[in-house]
Design an enzyme around this catalytic site. Sequence first.
Site, PDB file in Angstrom:
ATOM      1  CG  ASN A 131       0.394 -12.321   0.933  1.00  0.00           C
ATOM      2  OD1 ASN A 131      -0.464 -11.551   1.340  1.00  0.00           O
ATOM      3  ND2 ASN A 131       0.190 -13.158  -0.063  1.00  0.00           N
ATOM      4  CB  VAL A 132       4.330 -11.339   6.530  1.00  0.00           C
ATOM      5  CG1 VAL A 132       4.038  -9.847   6.493  1.00  0.00           C
ATOM      6  CG2 VAL A 132       3.202 -12.088   7.266  1.00  0.00           C
ATOM      7  CG  HIS A 192       2.063  -5.253   4.794  1.00  0.00           C
ATOM      8  ND1 HIS A 192       0.775  -5.631   4.491  1.00  0.00           N
ATOM      9  CD2 HIS A 192       2.117  -3.906   4.565  1.00  0.00           C
ATOM     10  CE1 HIS A 192       0.079  -4.563   4.102  1.00  0.00           C
ATOM     11  NE2 HIS A 192       0.870  -3.525   4.127  1.00  0.00           N
TER      12      HIS A 192
END
Length: 245
Positions: free
Chosen positions: A108-109, A125
């Site tokens: 997750n970003v 990511h």
Amino acid sequence: MQTKASGISSELRSRFASARSVLVLTGAGVSAESGVPTFRGGGHTTLWKGMPFNVLSLSRMIESDLAAVWEWFNYRRGVLQTLKPNPAHQAIANWRRRFEEFCLVTQNVDGLHHAAGSVDVIELHGNVWRGRCLQCGSRYDLRALGTREGVPSCPECGGSLRPDVVLFGEMLPLGAFEQAAAKAENCDLCFVVGTSALVYPAASLPEIASTSGAYMVEVNPERTPLSDLCHEVLCGPAGEILPLL
Ligand code: OAD
């Protein structure tokens, strides 16, 4: 073995109590109960200003229209700014103190693991709250830089910044996967939480942990390609299941 949320097995409780090294891999599903949309949950492609998000998130957009990429990520940060970590993020943040070794790896970003208090998170990511200079590679916390219109410039060298996230077609941040893979090889308990396990190399981390003999636990309302290699599949929302441990 597939279990309903309330049924944490005594085997898992005992493994959890005695584990020395724990690895947790999370995906979009861990943030679903915070209100962050998953990638593959809706069954339709999200459009933003008429452009599908998977086109906006292509690596070639950096060269072809960096301003549109920033506009899209500014919009995403605006949405995320209003959202809070949920009990799944909080449970994982608390686990760090329980084990001799603990490693959290996320795809997750959104930064919600950090917001819940997790530290040393391996972000495969990237993170939407960071910008990276295309020229000198310096990284910046975008909250400290302040919000701007258009493409922000690097305070160091004046080059253009880009969002510090992995776009479709790009490599992972240098060393991130290797670091996570080393932890996966050495863990004795591995949780796979809220990921469809379709995107590689992230999805190979549980495979490495499994091959190395870890006890494997999946937390997801749906089965995934990894379910069959897990000793336990806890079928339900992460925000309800993880706090039970
Ligand atoms: P996906 O959207 O592919 O999968 C989300 C998973 O979360 C699904 O398996 C859901 O069943 C599950 N899920 C939904 N609600 C949940 C809940 N409350 N608790 C637990 N699980 C729940 O998201 P990812 O697997 O994270 O990459 O996607 C991987 C990568 O694909 C992303 O990081 C992104 C995308 O391409 C990049 O942007 C580079």
